[in-house]
Design a protein around this motif. Structure first.
Motif, short mmCIF file in Angstrom:
data_model
loop_
_atom_site.label_atom_id
_atom_site.label_comp_id
_atom_site.label_asym_id
_atom_site.label_seq_id
_atom_site.Cartn_x
_atom_site.Cartn_y
_atom_site.Cartn_z
N MET A 78 -24.36 -18.79 -33.98
CA MET A 78 -25.47 -18.20 -33.29
C MET A 78 -25.90 -16.85 -33.89
SD MET A 78 -25.46 -16.51 -29.60
CE MET A 78 -25.68 -18.00 -28.45
N ARG A 79 -24.93 -16.01 -34.39
CA ARG A 79 -25.19 -14.75 -35.07
C ARG A 79 -26.16 -14.92 -36.36
NH1 ARG A 79 -20.56 -12.70 -36.27
NH2 ARG A 79 -20.17 -13.62 -37.88
N ASP A 80 -25.80 -15.92 -37.08
CA ASP A 80 -26.63 -16.36 -38.53
C ASP A 80 -27.83 -16.73 -37.83
OD1 ASP A 80 -24.54 -15.25 -39.83
OD2 ASP A 80 -23.77 -17.18 -40.49
N THR A 81 -27.94 -17.66 -36.93
CA THR A 81 -29.12 -18.24 -36.53
C THR A 81 -30.17 -17.05 -36.04
OG1 THR A 81 -28.07 -20.19 -35.72
CG2 THR A 81 -30.37 -19.94 -35.07
N LEU A 82 -29.63 -15.95 -35.17
CA LEU A 82 -30.54 -14.96 -34.79
C LEU A 82 -31.11 -14.17 -35.81
CD1 LEU A 82 -28.27 -14.23 -31.75
CD2 LEU A 82 -30.70 -14.82 -31.62
N GLU A 83 -29.98 -14.11 -36.94
CA GLU A 83 -30.53 -13.16 -37.99
C GLU A 83 -31.81 -13.88 -38.82
OE1 GLU A 83 -28.77 -10.63 -42.04
OE2 GLU A 83 -27.41 -11.69 -40.66
N THR A 84 -31.32 -15.29 -39.01
CA THR A 84 -32.54 -16.18 -39.63
C THR A 84 -33.82 -15.98 -38.88
OG1 THR A 84 -30.73 -17.64 -40.24
CG2 THR A 84 -33.24 -18.46 -40.30
N PHE A 85 -33.73 -16.09 -37.62
CA PHE A 85 -35.27 -15.80 -36.88
C PHE A 85 -35.60 -14.47 -36.98
CE2 PHE A 85 -34.09 -19.13 -33.86
CZ PHE A 85 -35.11 -19.75 -34.07
N LEU A 123 -34.07 -17.56 -27.37
CA LEU A 123 -33.91 -16.17 -28.37
C LEU A 123 -32.86 -15.26 -27.53
CD1 LEU A 123 -34.32 -15.20 -31.24
CD2 LEU A 123 -36.24 -14.19 -30.09
N MET A 124 -33.14 -15.03 -26.23
CA MET A 124 -32.68 -13.80 -25.60
C MET A 124 -31.24 -14.32 -25.18
SD MET A 124 -35.91 -12.57 -23.29
CE MET A 124 -35.24 -10.96 -22.84
N LEU A 125 -30.85 -15.46 -25.34
CA LEU A 125 -29.70 -15.84 -25.08
C LEU A 125 -28.57 -15.05 -25.97
CD1 LEU A 125 -29.29 -19.78 -24.51
CD2 LEU A 125 -28.87 -18.00 -22.89
N GLY A 126 -28.91 -14.80 -27.14
CA GLY A 126 -28.23 -13.99 -28.07
C GLY A 126 -27.99 -12.50 -27.82
N ALA A 134 -24.57 -10.38 -33.03
CA ALA A 134 -25.56 -11.37 -32.56
C ALA A 134 -26.62 -10.64 -31.64
CB ALA A 134 -24.79 -12.15 -31.89
N ARG A 135 -26.10 -9.79 -30.67
CA ARG A 135 -27.04 -8.86 -30.04
C ARG A 135 -28.12 -8.02 -30.73
NH1 ARG A 135 -23.39 -6.21 -25.46
NH2 ARG A 135 -25.49 -6.03 -24.36
N TYR A 136 -27.52 -7.54 -31.91
CA TYR A 136 -28.56 -6.67 -32.64
C TYR A 136 -29.59 -7.48 -33.29
CZ TYR A 136 -30.34 -4.09 -36.63
OH TYR A 136 -30.93 -3.40 -37.68
N HIS A 137 -29.43 -8.59 -33.70
CA HIS A 137 -30.31 -9.69 -34.31
C HIS A 137 -31.22 -10.03 -33.39
CE1 HIS A 137 -28.80 -9.12 -38.28
NE2 HIS A 137 -27.54 -9.67 -37.93
N ALA A 138 -30.79 -10.51 -32.02
CA ALA A 138 -31.51 -11.02 -31.08
C ALA A 138 -32.59 -9.88 -30.70
CB ALA A 138 -30.65 -11.23 -29.68
N VAL A 139 -32.16 -8.43 -30.43
CA VAL A 139 -33.06 -7.71 -30.23
C VAL A 139 -34.20 -7.27 -31.73
CG1 VAL A 139 -33.12 -5.11 -29.83
CG2 VAL A 139 -31.58 -6.37 -28.62
N GLN A 140 -33.49 -7.51 -32.71
CA GLN A 140 -34.72 -7.39 -33.75
C GLN A 140 -35.47 -8.34 -33.87
OE1 GLN A 140 -34.75 -4.92 -36.19
NE2 GLN A 140 -33.51 -4.06 -34.82
N ALA A 141 -35.16 -9.52 -33.59
CA ALA A 141 -36.12 -10.85 -33.69
C ALA A 141 -37.19 -10.47 -32.40
CB ALA A 141 -35.47 -12.10 -33.44
#
Length: 180
Positions: A78-85, A123-126, A134-141
């Motif tokens: 999940m974390r890597d997917t969020l960073e990818t987004f 996306l917000m699930l992260g 994971a939370r950081y990358h979700a907020v960044q996306a």
């Protein structure tokens, strides 16, 4: 090349089919992988690729595979997917490019992403994950979505009842608020 070599090359090419890009092969691997380690490895490679090349994804293919990974139980995936987004929505990645390919790919990716119902909710699930990264990358996306398509992102959030609750949770969360 000899005539035999040309015939062998043509036969091999016909058997293998057209060459797929690295991104397409990684997405196919992600979609078909059954082993967690293979999935982790493939998403990490795709994350790195998304940071180094201006990738433009399509709805039926890239995004459907990545959105599905947002629902994974494994935090690393999940974390890597969020960073990818976050990378796909970044109009400044890849760094050092003189042309406007980064901005074009980011706008394309954001517009395709926002046309999918429920994508912002996924996306917000992260942002609800206990893993700080994971939370950081979700907020960044989310911030990049808002930066490139504010009105459409707001509409997507307001049209999804679960998004409003998740957004309120983010605002109340001290750690996420600092990222915003």
């Amino acid at each position: 090349m000899s005539l035999f070599g040309d015939i062998a090359h043509a036969a091999l090419s016909a058997t293998i089919g057209p060459q797929k890009s690295t991104g397409a092969r990684l997405l196919e691997r992600l979609d078909n992988s059954t082993q967690l380690e293979d999935k982790r490895e493939a998403i990490a490679e795709f994350r790195d690729l998304s940071a180094s090349e201006p990738l433009r994804l399509v709805d039926r293919g890239g995004y459907s595979v990545l959105v599905k990974l947002l629902r994974e139980e494994d935090t690393e995936v999940m974390r890597d997917t969020l960073e990818t987004f976050a990378n796909l929505f970044d109009s400044e990645l890849p760094k050092g490019r003189e042309d406007d390919a980064a901005e074009v790919k980011a706008m394309h990716n954001v517009s395709v992403f926002l046309t999918r119902d429920g994508s912002v909710s996924d996306l917000m699930l992260g942002a609800e994950n206990e893993d700080v990264y994971a939370r950081y990358h979700a907020v960044q996306a989310l911030m990049r979505l808002l930066g490139l398509a504010r009105r459409q992102t707001q509409e997507a959030i307001l049209n999804e009842p679960t998004c409003v609750g998740r957004l309120m949770g983010l605002v109340e969360d001290r750690c996420a608020s600092e990222c915003l």
